[in-house]
Motif scaffolding. Structure first.
Motif, PDB file in Angstrom:
ATOM      1  N   PHE A  10       0.583  -1.337  -0.009  1.00  0.00           N
ATOM      2  CA  PHE A  10       0.021   0.050   0.585  1.00  0.00           C
ATOM      3  C   PHE A  10       1.314   1.318   0.401  1.00  0.00           C
ATOM      4  CE2 PHE A  10      -1.998   3.507   2.659  1.00  0.00           C
ATOM      5  CZ  PHE A  10      -3.096   3.785   1.452  1.00  0.00           C
TER       6      PHE A  10
ATOM      7  N   ASP B 179      -1.414   0.901  13.876  1.00  0.00           N
ATOM      8  CA  ASP B 179      -1.260   0.128  12.434  1.00  0.00           C
ATOM      9  C   ASP B 179      -0.262   0.916  11.865  1.00  0.00           C
ATOM     10  OD1 ASP B 179      -2.893   2.451  11.869  1.00  0.00           O
ATOM     11  OD2 ASP B 179      -4.551   1.139  11.445  1.00  0.00           O
TER      12      ASP B 179
ATOM     13  N   ASP C  27      -0.901   3.259   9.958  1.00  0.00           N
ATOM     14  CA  ASP C  27      -1.319   3.989   9.176  1.00  0.00           C
ATOM     15  C   ASP C  27      -1.491   5.658   9.483  1.00  0.00           C
ATOM     16  OD1 ASP C  27      -1.325   1.737   7.342  1.00  0.00           O
ATOM     17  OD2 ASP C  27      -3.398   1.582   7.720  1.00  0.00           O
TER      18      ASP C  27
ATOM     19  N   ARG D  42      -7.903   3.612   4.646  1.00  0.00           N
ATOM     20  CA  ARG D  42      -6.598   2.793   5.158  1.00  0.00           C
ATOM     21  C   ARG D  42      -5.907   4.244   6.278  1.00  0.00           C
ATOM     22  NH1 ARG D  42      -2.771  -1.526   4.027  1.00  0.00           N
ATOM     23  NH2 ARG D  42      -1.353  -0.003   5.645  1.00  0.00           N
TER      24      ARG D  42
ATOM     25  N   ARG E  23     -13.491   5.016  12.571  1.00  0.00           N
ATOM     26  CA  ARG E  23     -12.379   4.067  12.013  1.00  0.00           C
ATOM     27  C   ARG E  23     -13.734   3.361  11.578  1.00  0.00           C
ATOM     28  NH1 ARG E  23      -7.632   4.512   9.033  1.00  0.00           N
ATOM     29  NH2 ARG E  23      -6.984   1.667   9.821  1.00  0.00           N
TER      30      ARG E  23
ATOM     31  N   VAL F  33     -10.761  -1.378   7.086  1.00  0.00           N
ATOM     32  CA  VAL F  33     -10.651  -2.221   6.181  1.00  0.00           C
ATOM     33  C   VAL F  33     -10.107  -3.399   6.631  1.00  0.00           C
ATOM     34  CG1 VAL F  33      -9.743  -0.397   4.461  1.00  0.00           C
ATOM     35  CG2 VAL F  33      -7.967  -1.079   6.436  1.00  0.00           C
TER      36      VAL F  33
END
Ligand SMILES: Cc1cc2nc3c(=O)[nH]c(=O)nc-3n(C[C@H](O)[C@H](O)[C@H](O)COP(=O)(O)OP(=O)(O)OC[C@H]3O[C@@H](n4cnc5c(N)ncnc54)[C@H](O)[C@@H]3O)c2cc1C
Length: 347
Positions: free
Chosen positions: A56, A289, A291, A337, A342, A347
């Motif tokens: 990604f 994560d 991200d 992402r 969230r 995702v």
């Protein structure tokens, strides 16, 4: 539009630069003097690279990497010392395997080197027989201080105004502007209290060694280093340091981090002097994560946390996303992402 940008790190400055260039009336608010060393973007250098273990981000970098060339062209200044990246690790280590897969599937130039081949790039390197070094030429060290400076100078040349030395009052900015961009780095939870971020104090420094060639990352220890300069070789570890309140002024380097850095450099390059000098600190704002987070606060404000220790290389790209969202040409929902909250962006 009349837009306020909160935070003059790489993300806020990039958003302001794009918005200013597109003809908006932009004001940037920074709580410290401009280019101070209290946030996350200060210091000499940051690694930029196309290669990520996560396809990604390799894909994101396909868009983000050329933005550094654009910034160099617009400013007339070389910012990236494109020396390439060596990513060391066990041939079968999950991050090494997924990085090579991502590079292959996205046709990013790379080669997988053995110890003898890696020595042609960094003669001191030591590799086990079960290790490889993934080399990507499109990588290097960006001059972070210069990147901030030229982003600021360009923004100013587009008419962007700067206010520094005082924390912005976001409610007031919302009343006075059509849109507000929040890029406050480690202070993000002052505005988004439930955001799943953790702020840590990161320690890095310079080992007294002349190690040329590519920037490098060691998969096992997660240490990284830059080609040596007049201070030695800058090294750090991509591991969370102690949790930290960004308002705390005293920032004491963590000795155990320094010990870990120096032993990793010793193992990888055989550097005998384990002393780390010119020690400095910087703040990581990390999500579980790793991200980034992008979301809205009310109808006028969009925020971004380009975090988890890898946001500089993507700073201009994140700033451009924020500018696009302000203009109604993008939205947090288009970035599942990153999207916060969230619940809607799982995702
Ligand atoms: C040691 C270290 C090494 C790193 N190495 C790399 C690397 O090699 N490659 C890479 O890509 N990334 C790297 N990173 C991560 C990268 O530096 C950060 O992700 C990036 O700089 C974050 O930029 P930012 O603009 O979001 O935050 P910041 O640079 O922290 O900017 C936020 C600004 O907002 C200001 N602010 C906050 N609240 C207010 C308010 N109320 N009013 C006004 N101003 C406010 C702050 O003062 C600050 O200046 C590293 C980080 C560290 C700490």
């Amino acid at each position: 539009m009349k837009v306020a940008v909160v935070g003059a790190g790489i993300v806020g400055l990039s958003a302001a630069r794009f918005l200013g260039k597109r003809g908006h009336r932009v004001e940037v608010y920074e709580r410290f003097p401009l280019f101070a060393n209290r946030g996350s973007s200060h210091g000499r250098t940051r690694i930029v690279r196309r290669a990520y273990p996560d396809a990604f981000y390799t894909q994101c970098m396909a868009e983000a990497y050329p933005l550094w060339g654009d910034l160099e062209r617009d400013s007339g200044q070389t910012l990236v010392n494109e020396v390439g990246l060596l990513y060391f690790g066990r041939r079968d280590a999950p991050r090494v395997v997924s990085m090579v897969d991502a590079l292959q599937s996205l046709a990013v130039p790379h080669s997988v080197l053995n110890g003898v081949q890696a020595k042609e790039l960094i003669p001191q390197v030591r590799m086990e027989t079960n290790e490889v070094a993934v080399f990507t030429p499109e990588a290097g060290a960006v001059d972070a201080a210069a990147a901030l400076r030229v982003s600021h100078d360009l923004a100013r040349s587009y008419g962007v105004e700067f206010h520094s030395g005082e924390a912005a009052d976001v409610a007031k900015l919302e009343r006075e502007h059509d849109a507000v961009v929040l890029a406050p780095g480690a202070w993000i939870r002052e505005y988004v209290p439930d955001l799943d971020v953790r702020v840590t104090l990161q320690t890095y420094g310079y080992v007294q060694a002349t190690i040329p060639g590519p920037v490098w990352i060691d998969d096992e220890s997660l240490t990284y280093g830059f080609p040596s300069d007049d201070l030695g070789q800058k090294v750090g570890a991509h591991l969370p340091g102690p949790e930290f309140d960004p308002n705390q002024t005293e920032r004491i380097p963590t000795q155990s981090d320094l010990d870990q850095i120096s032993s990793a450099v010793h193992r990888r390059f055989g550097v005998e002097s384990l002393r780390v000098e010119h020690v400095a600190t910087c703040l990581y704002t990390s999500t579980p994560d790793e991200d980034f987070r992008i979301g809205r606060l009310g109808s006028k404000t969009v925020f971004a946390s380009a975090c988890s220790g890898h946001g500089f290389k993507l700073g201009p790209w994140t700033g451009r996303i924020l500018a696009d969202i302000v203009e109604g040409n993008d939205s947090p929902e288009r970035h599942p992402r990153f999207q916060w909250p969230r619940e809607r962006g799982e995702v």
